[in-house]
Design an enzyme around this catalytic site. Structure first.
Site, PDB file in Angstrom:
ATOM      1  N   GLY A   1      -0.210  -4.971   3.415  1.00 29.50           N
ATOM      2  CA  GLY A   1       0.678  -5.238   2.204  1.00 29.50           C
ATOM      3  C   GLY A   1      -0.158  -6.065   1.310  1.00 29.50           C
TER       4      GLY A   1
ATOM      5  CG  ASN B   1      -2.814  -1.941  -2.603  1.00 29.81           C
ATOM      6  OD1 ASN B   1      -2.748  -1.305  -4.186  1.00 29.81           O
ATOM      7  ND2 ASN B   1      -3.801  -0.998  -1.965  1.00 29.81           N
TER       8      ASN B   1
ATOM      9  CG  MET C   1       0.848   3.734   7.461  1.00 32.92           C
ATOM     10  SD  MET C   1      -0.115   4.501   5.953  1.00 32.92           S
ATOM     11  CE  MET C   1      -1.930   4.799   6.398  1.00 32.92           C
ATOM     12  CE  LYS C   2       7.974   7.588  10.692  1.00 32.38           C
ATOM     13  NZ  LYS C   2       8.419   8.478  11.226  1.00 32.38           N
ATOM     14  CB  ILE C   3       6.944  12.615   5.498  1.00 28.43           C
ATOM     15  CG1 ILE C   3       5.211  12.556   5.998  1.00 28.43           C
ATOM     16  CG2 ILE C   3       7.510  13.310   4.862  1.00 28.43           C
ATOM     17  CD1 ILE C   3       4.571  13.140   5.390  1.00 28.43           C
TER      18      ILE C   3
ATOM     19  CG  ASN D   1       0.915   7.843  -1.572  1.00 30.95           C
ATOM     20  OD1 ASN D   1       1.095   6.514  -0.572  1.00 30.95           O
ATOM     21  ND2 ASN D   1       0.357   8.575  -1.465  1.00 30.95           N
TER      22      ASN D   1
ATOM     23  CG  HIS E   1      -4.313   9.447  -0.516  1.00 32.05           C
ATOM     24  ND1 HIS E   1      -4.020   9.372   0.694  1.00 32.05           N
ATOM     25  CD2 HIS E   1      -5.524  10.476  -0.798  1.00 32.05           C
ATOM     26  CE1 HIS E   1      -4.780  10.097   0.810  1.00 32.05           C
ATOM     27  NE2 HIS E   1      -5.386  10.724   0.880  1.00 32.05           N
TER      28      HIS E   1
HETATM   29  C1  GAR Z   1      -3.934   1.348   1.554  1.00 33.44           C
HETATM   30  O1  GAR Z   1      -5.959   1.662   1.346  1.00 33.44           O
HETATM   31  C2  GAR Z   1      -3.835   2.188   0.287  1.00 33.44           C
HETATM   32  O2  GAR Z   1      -4.777   3.575   0.530  1.00 33.44           O
HETATM   33  C3  GAR Z   1      -3.430   3.354   2.153  1.00 33.44           C
HETATM   34  O3  GAR Z   1      -3.260   2.014   3.199  1.00 33.44           O
HETATM   35  C4  GAR Z   1      -3.451   0.546   2.597  1.00 33.44           C
HETATM   36  C5  GAR Z   1      -2.747   0.171   2.461  1.00 33.44           C
HETATM   37  O4  GAR Z   1      -3.230  -0.982   2.069  1.00 33.44           O
HETATM   38  N1  GAR Z   1      -3.016   4.417   1.661  1.00 33.44           N
HETATM   39  C6  GAR Z   1      -2.563   5.777   2.860  1.00 33.44           C
HETATM   40  O5  GAR Z   1      -3.795   5.891   3.198  1.00 33.44           O
HETATM   41  C7  GAR Z   1      -1.695   6.463   2.676  1.00 33.44           C
HETATM   42  N2  GAR Z   1      -1.891   7.531   3.243  1.00 33.44           N
HETATM   43  P1  GAR Z   1      -2.430  -2.456   1.793  1.00 33.44           P
HETATM   44  O6  GAR Z   1      -1.116  -2.749   3.366  1.00 33.44           O
HETATM   45  O7  GAR Z   1      -3.043  -3.438   2.560  1.00 33.44           O
HETATM   46  O8  GAR Z   1      -2.002  -2.265   0.600  1.00 33.44           O
END
Ligand code: GAR
Length: 187
Positions: free
Chosen positions: A14, A16, A88-90, A105, A107
């Protein structure tokens, strides 16, 4: 300015989410984080919701009709915009249809390159010279919606999965809020 009531979906750390909450304290930032949804009961990111007194909900995606539970909660909290931040879910087709062009989203790659999981591993294996992160609208195809913002950096000879993750996330903390500002500037 009337801020859009926004839900952030998370699955893990979390960081972000933390960054978006902090940006949303700025009166000019177009969204207010009004709800956090996690599909993981022990996601560390839930702590940021607790600390900031933001309602949060755990959704067990193994139960039938969980999508309906998501939908009802989005309605209950008057949510009009959704940010996927390490979720991480669709997302179901129904939710995508109900919130068309209202789900974004982040990525950790320069889309359309390296959609899906294990991005850093594949980036290194492919001997890429650059990588970065992308914020895009969510549509029915994985990591394929219209790109809103993207930023890159050069990959150095000593970089490994860990350093790439750190550098990418540092970039994410500026790109994600900038993408949100960009969306609402034109709306
Ligand atoms: C982030 O780096 C995001 O880009 C990635 O998960 C991380 C979550 O970090 N997302 C994916 O890989 C989606 N396919 P966080 O929980 O510290 O924000």
């Amino acid at each position: 300015m009337v801020k859009k009531k926004t839900c952030v979906f998370i699955s893990g750390n979390g960081s972000n989410l933390k960054n978006l909450i902090s940006n949303s304290r700025n009166s000019n930032f177009p969204v207010k984080i009004s709800l956090v949804i996690s599909n993981n009961k022990s996601a560390y990111g839930i702590n940021y919701a607790k600390k900031n007194k933001i309602p949060y909900i755990f959704i067990n995606t193994k139960i039938q009709n969980y999508e309906n539970k998501i939908f009802l909660n989005l309605k209950k909290y008057g949510i009009s915009f959704i940010c996927l931040a390490g979720y991480m879910k669709i997302i179901s087709t129904k939710l995508i249809r109900d919130y068309r062009k209202k789900i974004i989203n982040i990525h950790p790659s320069l889309l359309p390159k390296f959609k899906g999981l294990n991005t850093f591993q594949r980036i290194l294996k492919n001997k890429e010279k650059k990588t970065g992160c992308t914020v895009h609208y969510v549509n029915e195809n994985l990591d394929s919606g219209t790109i809103i913002s993207q930023k890159s950096f050069d990959i150095l000879i000593n970089d490994n999965e860990n350093t790439l993750r750190k550098k990418t996330q540092r970039l994410e903390y500026s790109v994600f809020p900038q993408a949100i500002i960009k969306i609402f500037r034109y709306n």
